[in-house]
Scaffold this motif. Structure first.
Motif, PDB file in Angstrom:
ATOM      1  N   LYS A 442      29.983  48.923  60.277  1.00  0.00           N
ATOM      2  CA  LYS A 442      29.867  48.854  61.760  1.00  0.00           C
ATOM      3  C   LYS A 442      29.412  47.499  62.279  1.00  0.00           C
ATOM      4  O   LYS A 442      29.794  46.797  62.499  1.00  0.00           O
ATOM      5  CB  LYS A 442      29.416  49.600  62.149  1.00  0.00           C
ATOM      6  N   THR A 443      27.950  47.256  61.148  1.00  0.00           N
ATOM      7  CA  THR A 443      27.341  46.574  61.770  1.00  0.00           C
ATOM      8  C   THR A 443      28.298  44.805  61.689  1.00  0.00           C
ATOM      9  O   THR A 443      27.881  43.787  61.964  1.00  0.00           O
ATOM     10  CB  THR A 443      26.031  46.690  61.487  1.00  0.00           C
ATOM     11  N   ARG A 444      28.071  44.658  59.683  1.00  0.00           N
ATOM     12  CA  ARG A 444      29.065  43.873  59.073  1.00  0.00           C
ATOM     13  C   ARG A 444      30.147  43.392  60.249  1.00  0.00           C
ATOM     14  O   ARG A 444      30.723  42.288  60.282  1.00  0.00           O
ATOM     15  CB  ARG A 444      29.456  44.020  57.972  1.00  0.00           C
ATOM     16  N   LEU A 445      31.040  44.970  60.724  1.00  0.00           N
ATOM     17  CA  LEU A 445      32.635  44.326  61.208  1.00  0.00           C
ATOM     18  C   LEU A 445      31.992  43.709  62.733  1.00  0.00           C
ATOM     19  O   LEU A 445      32.579  42.407  63.094  1.00  0.00           O
ATOM     20  CB  LEU A 445      33.137  45.631  61.487  1.00  0.00           C
ATOM     21  N   LYS A 446      30.600  44.023  63.211  1.00  0.00           N
ATOM     22  CA  LYS A 446      30.179  43.710  64.555  1.00  0.00           C
ATOM     23  C   LYS A 446      30.233  41.956  64.752  1.00  0.00           C
ATOM     24  O   LYS A 446      30.092  41.509  65.572  1.00  0.00           O
ATOM     25  CB  LYS A 446      29.549  44.156  65.108  1.00  0.00           C
ATOM     26  N   ASN A 447      29.218  41.698  63.271  1.00  0.00           N
ATOM     27  CA  ASN A 447      28.570  39.832  62.734  1.00  0.00           C
ATOM     28  C   ASN A 447      29.326  39.682  62.402  1.00  0.00           C
ATOM     29  O   ASN A 447      29.815  38.091  63.149  1.00  0.00           O
ATOM     30  CB  ASN A 447      27.311  40.314  62.404  1.00  0.00           C
TER      31      ASN A 447
END
Length: 450
Positions: A442-447
């Motif tokens: 989720k963090t990778r997709l957000k960034n």
């Protein structure tokens, strides 16, 4: 040979090595552990029951302390383990008898390890996660040391694992009649340790929740039929011979011995483990089940905070703790004169590793036992497992914990459940790893949005 085949062969090689390591530890343990007075207390009772069945045609725990014509039948202990001992008895106890029993328990323990690996593969849905749980089971000092005692733990653990396997496989079948077999095995386990006699009621709740009223009831009835076929003759014998369903002495002791906070009488250090021996009112308290319950209620009224903490918080902690309370301590019940855990490097190292991992194992198993009910399908597709299998294992751990919150939470009683504990701890780890991986995704997709 392609990479997939190589990985598969490597996996099975690891499994074989784990099994051989487990066999080595168990064989060396029973050959080099010197138990002092191995037929004392419970073990002596089990031997006398088997001896009397073979030579005096009576089920009684008294054999050499009274004349044969004065031996009277009783029902203090269930006959499962004495029946296991029966084939090894050829007279008064000898070293040859002990050797045969202990070697047979090594075989039973290895069958438990094999069955556990099969169970782990089903519940975890992954070959290598299952190896991790099997490795913990193979190295467990508790499961290894118990093979050196003429006690029920090894046989009971085997029956519980086989019961779970048969339950899982039966529930995968379309016909409810398959549940007769796990019911039969659960009845046999109950003959070894009657603590599981109320577990079918917990299973009824699970059946109704997962299969609905009609099919859930049918499942329960077939399971109950198998259970009664195994356990019913024992109850019938007691009614015919003793005019009662069972002897309530063990129930009274179970409640009585578990009523003392921290296993001590009024905080006296040398009463640890045996507080009832120091209580001057013990004989009065243990007259009946009612007298024990009245005394527990009285103590709750006098010190509600102390006893609530003991029953709700401290008892579960004690039940799943490392060291055996009533016995030599550590992983030993009766005192030992020698043990490879003091002399051999592989035993010393594996024991240190297992002690270090023990708190983490408990936390992960507890977390997994909760998570499987709250969010059984949450997460990515990588979080693959058999929901029914994990829920059954979790339910069994919850059941045993709840029962021993009522009575005596001696850690020895949790030893047969160690394979299930290890399986649930690896499941808890698997859920935790996937949860962290999900957060990372989720963090990778957000960034980095597409």
């Amino acid at each position: 040979m392609n990479n997939r085949k190589i990985v598969e062969c490597l996996g099975w090689l690891i499994v074989i090595l784990v099994m051989l390591a487990g066999l080595h530890l168990r064989l060396v343990s029973v050959s080099e552990t010197g138990v002092i007075a191995p037929l004392r207390s419970d073990a002596g009772d089990y031997f006398c029951y088997a001896y009397n069945m073979k030579y005096n045609n009576v089920y009684s725990r008294h054999c050499f302390d009274v004349d044969a014509d004065k031996i009277r039948p009783d029902a203090i202990r269930t006959p499962g383990y004495p029946l296991f001992l029966l084939s090894f008895i050829d007279g008064p106890p000898t070293l040859d008898f002990l050797d045969k029993v202990l070697l047979s328990q090594v075989l039973v323990s290895m069958l438990t390890l094999l069955a556990s690996f099969y169970l782990f593969r089903i519940m975890l849905g992954n070959f290598y996660w299952a190896i991790g749980a099997a490795l913990l089971t193979a190295f467990s000092p508790h499961l290894i040391a118990m093979n050196s005692y003429v006690l029920t733990e090894t046989l009971f653990s085997f029956l519980i694992i086989v019961f779970l396997l048969c339950m899982i496989l039966a529930l995968k079948k379309q016909h409810v009649a398959w549940l007769f077999l796990p019911g039969l095995i659960l009845g046999l386990a109950c003959l070894v340790r009657p603590v599981v006699q109320y577990f079918p009621l917990f299973l009824l709740i699970l059946f109704l929740a997962k299969a609905g009223w009609k099919r859930g009831t049918q499942q329960f009835l077939f399971l109950l039929l198998g259970f009664l076929l195994a356990f019913g003759p024992w109850v019938a014998r007691n009614i015919v011979t003793l005019d009662k369903f069972s002897d309530d002495r063990l129930t009274i002791n179970f409640l009585h011995h578990g009523m003392y906070p921290d296993f001590t009488y009024e905080g006296v250090p040398h009463s640890y483990g045996f507080p009832y021996r120091f209580d001057p009112d013990s004989s009065e308290i243990s007259k009946s089940t009612g007298s024990v319950l009245r005394e527990i209620l009285r103590r709750f009224k006098e010190e509600p905070g102390r006893h609530l903490k003991w029953f709700i918080i401290d008892k579960p902690n004690a039940f799943w703790s490392w060291s055996i309370v009533q016995g030599q301590g550590d992983v030993f019940v009766y005192p030992v004169a020698s043990t490879p855990y003091d002399t051999k490097s592989e035993f010393i190292v594996t024991r240190i590793i297992m002690i270090f991992l023990h708190p983490l194992v408990i936390l992960l198993a507890a977390g997994g036992s909760i998570a499987v009910w709250l969010a059984p399908r949450r997460g990515s597709p990588e979080l693959r497992y058999d929901q029914t299998a994990v829920q059954l294992c979790a339910l069994l751990l919850i059941y045993f914990t709840a029962v021993h919150m009522i009575g005596a939470p001696f850690p020895r009683y949790s030893v047969p459940l160690r394979p299930i504990l290890f399986g649930m701890s690896i499941f808890g780890l698997k859920v935790l790893v996937e949860y962290i991986a999900g957060l990372a995704r989720k963090t990778r997709l957000k960034n980095n949005p597409v």
